[in-house]
Design a protein around this motif. Structure first.
Motif, PDB file in Angstrom:
ATOM      1  N   HIS A  44     -14.753  45.171  -6.161  1.00  0.00           N
ATOM      2  CA  HIS A  44     -15.263  44.468  -4.981  1.00  0.00           C
ATOM      3  C   HIS A  44     -16.255  45.350  -4.222  1.00  0.00           C
ATOM      4  CE1 HIS A  44     -15.298  43.086  -0.801  1.00  0.00           C
ATOM      5  NE2 HIS A  44     -15.141  41.883  -1.312  1.00  0.00           N
ATOM      6  N   GLU A  45     -15.908  46.617  -4.028  1.00  0.00           N
ATOM      7  CA  GLU A  45     -16.804  47.538  -3.311  1.00  0.00           C
ATOM      8  C   GLU A  45     -18.121  47.725  -4.059  1.00  0.00           C
ATOM      9  OE1 GLU A  45     -16.625  48.916  -0.285  1.00  0.00           O
ATOM     10  OE2 GLU A  45     -14.784  47.788   0.047  1.00  0.00           O
ATOM     11  N   ARG A  87     -27.868  59.178  -4.130  1.00  0.00           N
ATOM     12  CA  ARG A  87     -26.460  59.243  -3.768  1.00  0.00           C
ATOM     13  C   ARG A  87     -26.282  60.231  -2.618  1.00  0.00           C
ATOM     14  NH1 ARG A  87     -21.826  60.475  -8.194  1.00  0.00           N
ATOM     15  NH2 ARG A  87     -20.140  60.692  -6.722  1.00  0.00           N
ATOM     16  N   PRO A  88     -25.671  59.758  -1.516  1.00  0.00           N
ATOM     17  CA  PRO A  88     -25.518  60.640  -0.359  1.00  0.00           C
ATOM     18  C   PRO A  88     -24.457  61.707  -0.612  1.00  0.00           C
ATOM     19  CG  PRO A  88     -24.434  58.544   0.040  1.00  0.00           C
ATOM     20  CD  PRO A  88     -25.143  58.423  -1.288  1.00  0.00           C
ATOM     21  N   GLY A  89     -24.608  62.813   0.079  1.00  0.00           N
ATOM     22  CA  GLY A  89     -23.600  63.862   0.025  1.00  0.00           C
ATOM     23  C   GLY A  89     -22.430  63.488   0.923  1.00  0.00           C
ATOM     24  N   PRO A  90     -21.402  64.321   0.947  1.00  0.00           N
ATOM     25  CA  PRO A  90     -20.252  64.020   1.793  1.00  0.00           C
ATOM     26  C   PRO A  90     -20.647  63.991   3.266  1.00  0.00           C
ATOM     27  CG  PRO A  90     -19.970  66.124   0.625  1.00  0.00           C
ATOM     28  CD  PRO A  90     -21.281  65.551   0.209  1.00  0.00           C
ATOM     29  N   SER A  99     -20.287  49.980   7.720  1.00  0.00           N
ATOM     30  CA  SER A  99     -20.506  50.133   6.278  1.00  0.00           C
ATOM     31  C   SER A  99     -20.701  51.608   5.973  1.00  0.00           C
ATOM     32  CB  SER A  99     -21.728  49.329   5.827  1.00  0.00           C
ATOM     33  OG  SER A  99     -22.907  49.885   6.362  1.00  0.00           O
ATOM     34  N   GLY A 100     -20.863  51.892   4.677  1.00  0.00           N
ATOM     35  CA  GLY A 100     -21.143  53.265   4.295  1.00  0.00           C
ATOM     36  C   GLY A 100     -19.975  53.991   3.651  1.00  0.00           C
ATOM     37  N   ARG A 101     -18.877  53.279   3.405  1.00  0.00           N
ATOM     38  CA  ARG A 101     -17.718  53.922   2.797  1.00  0.00           C
ATOM     39  C   ARG A 101     -17.456  53.456   1.377  1.00  0.00           C
ATOM     40  NH1 ARG A 101     -16.741  52.479   7.829  1.00  0.00           N
ATOM     41  NH2 ARG A 101     -15.729  50.562   7.190  1.00  0.00           N
ATOM     42  N   GLY A 102     -18.319  52.602   0.831  1.00  0.00           N
ATOM     43  CA  GLY A 102     -18.083  52.015  -0.488  1.00  0.00           C
ATOM     44  C   GLY A 102     -17.918  53.043  -1.590  1.00  0.00           C
ATOM     45  N   LEU A 103     -18.858  53.981  -1.711  1.00  0.00           N
ATOM     46  CA  LEU A 103     -18.765  54.988  -2.770  1.00  0.00           C
ATOM     47  C   LEU A 103     -17.569  55.906  -2.567  1.00  0.00           C
ATOM     48  CD1 LEU A 103     -22.511  55.931  -3.354  1.00  0.00           C
ATOM     49  CD2 LEU A 103     -21.029  54.513  -4.794  1.00  0.00           C
ATOM     50  N   THR A 110     -10.930  54.972  -8.461  1.00  0.00           N
ATOM     51  CA  THR A 110     -11.201  55.081  -9.889  1.00  0.00           C
ATOM     52  C   THR A 110     -10.826  56.472 -10.398  1.00  0.00           C
ATOM     53  OG1 THR A 110     -13.465  55.877  -9.570  1.00  0.00           O
ATOM     54  CG2 THR A 110     -13.163  53.477  -9.680  1.00  0.00           C
ATOM     55  N   ASP A 111     -10.870  56.616 -11.711  1.00  0.00           N
ATOM     56  CA  ASP A 111     -10.689  57.934 -12.320  1.00  0.00           C
ATOM     57  C   ASP A 111     -12.039  58.590 -12.570  1.00  0.00           C
ATOM     58  OD1 ASP A 111      -7.764  57.979 -12.572  1.00  0.00           O
ATOM     59  OD2 ASP A 111      -8.102  56.220 -13.829  1.00  0.00           O
ATOM     60  N   GLY A 112     -13.077  57.996 -12.027  1.00  0.00           N
ATOM     61  CA  GLY A 112     -14.437  58.500 -12.114  1.00  0.00           C
ATOM     62  C   GLY A 112     -15.414  57.338 -12.075  1.00  0.00           C
ATOM     63  N   TYR A 113     -16.642  57.632 -11.710  1.00  0.00           N
ATOM     64  CA  TYR A 113     -17.702  56.624 -11.756  1.00  0.00           C
ATOM     65  C   TYR A 113     -19.024  57.331 -11.902  1.00  0.00           C
ATOM     66  CZ  TYR A 113     -19.083  57.530  -6.894  1.00  0.00           C
ATOM     67  OH  TYR A 113     -19.554  58.109  -5.739  1.00  0.00           O
ATOM     68  N   ARG A 114     -19.996  56.573 -12.386  1.00  0.00           N
ATOM     69  CA  ARG A 114     -21.350  57.132 -12.486  1.00  0.00           C
ATOM     70  C   ARG A 114     -22.356  56.063 -12.061  1.00  0.00           C
ATOM     71  NH1 ARG A 114     -19.500  56.686 -17.782  1.00  0.00           N
ATOM     72  NH2 ARG A 114     -20.651  55.209 -19.058  1.00  0.00           N
ATOM     73  N   VAL A 115     -23.456  56.535 -11.510  1.00  0.00           N
ATOM     74  CA  VAL A 115     -24.545  55.671 -11.056  1.00  0.00           C
ATOM     75  C   VAL A 115     -25.743  55.999 -11.933  1.00  0.00           C
ATOM     76  CG1 VAL A 115     -26.031  55.051  -9.124  1.00  0.00           C
ATOM     77  CG2 VAL A 115     -23.638  55.690  -8.705  1.00  0.00           C
ATOM     78  N   THR A 116     -26.274  54.960 -12.611  1.00  0.00           N
ATOM     79  CA  THR A 116     -27.340  55.182 -13.580  1.00  0.00           C
ATOM     80  C   THR A 116     -28.499  54.219 -13.332  1.00  0.00           C
ATOM     81  OG1 THR A 116     -25.626  55.718 -15.199  1.00  0.00           O
ATOM     82  CG2 THR A 116     -27.832  55.318 -16.046  1.00  0.00           C
ATOM     83  N   PRO A 117     -29.704  54.736 -13.127  1.00  0.00           N
ATOM     84  CA  PRO A 117     -30.875  53.848 -13.037  1.00  0.00           C
ATOM     85  C   PRO A 117     -31.107  53.187 -14.398  1.00  0.00           C
ATOM     86  CG  PRO A 117     -31.446  56.113 -12.424  1.00  0.00           C
ATOM     87  CD  PRO A 117     -30.062  56.134 -12.947  1.00  0.00           C
ATOM     88  N   ARG A 118     -31.615  51.973 -14.368  1.00  0.00           N
ATOM     89  CA  ARG A 118     -31.848  51.200 -15.591  1.00  0.00           C
ATOM     90  C   ARG A 118     -33.286  50.696 -15.583  1.00  0.00           C
ATOM     91  NH1 ARG A 118     -28.560  47.364 -14.319  1.00  0.00           N
ATOM     92  NH2 ARG A 118     -30.266  46.019 -13.761  1.00  0.00           N
TER      93      ARG A 118
END
Length: 134
Positions: A44-45, A87-90, A99-103, A110-118
């Motif tokens: 959802h996030e 991707r913002p730092g801490p 807003s701003g807490r999604g990531l 999760t056990d991990g995630y990645r953000v990839t440009p396409r």
């Protein structure tokens, strides 16, 4: 993305369908109620970020959802048609804005995630990783 991928218009109303789809994916993987809730909330996030931030809530743009299971993991991909982001730092302190807490939430759920440009089609994919105990 998995064979049961779907595409939805970038509308907040689409998030209800995202939740239904995510629950079906989690159930197909045999996850219990707690893990299904974890997958659903992270999805959802990520989908809300794709709709609101990636696609600017433009219903002409699509959000793509897909999944794959293998090697003891569930991978759920959420793709948008936006321009991407840095991707913002801490953040220091506690974020009490609307807003701003999604990531941050995605990282905890999760056990991990990645953000990839396409490039084709243009946009960004967020891949959520969940370890499956088999």
């Amino acid at each position: 993305m998995g064979t049961e991928a779907i595409e939805l218009p970038s509308r907040v109303a689409s998030l209800a369908e995202v939740e239904t789809w995510g629950d079906a994916v989690a159930e197909a993987c045999g996850l219990g109620e707690g893990d299904r809730h974890r997958v659903g909330l992270a999805l959802h996030e990520a989908a809300a970020n794709a709709v609101l931030h990636g696609n600017g809530a433009d219903p002409a743009k699509r959000v793509r959802l897909g999944w794959a299971r293998g090697e003891g993991r569930l991978l759920v991909t959420v793709g948008d048609e936006g321009d991407g982001f840095t991707r913002p730092g801490p953040a220091p302190g506690t974020n009490l804005t609307g807003s701003g807490r999604g990531l941050l939430l995605i990282g905890h759920l999760t056990d991990g995630y990645r953000v990839t440009p396409r490039d084709d089609p243009p946009g960004t994919d967020v891949v959520l990783v969940f370890d499956l105990s088999e």
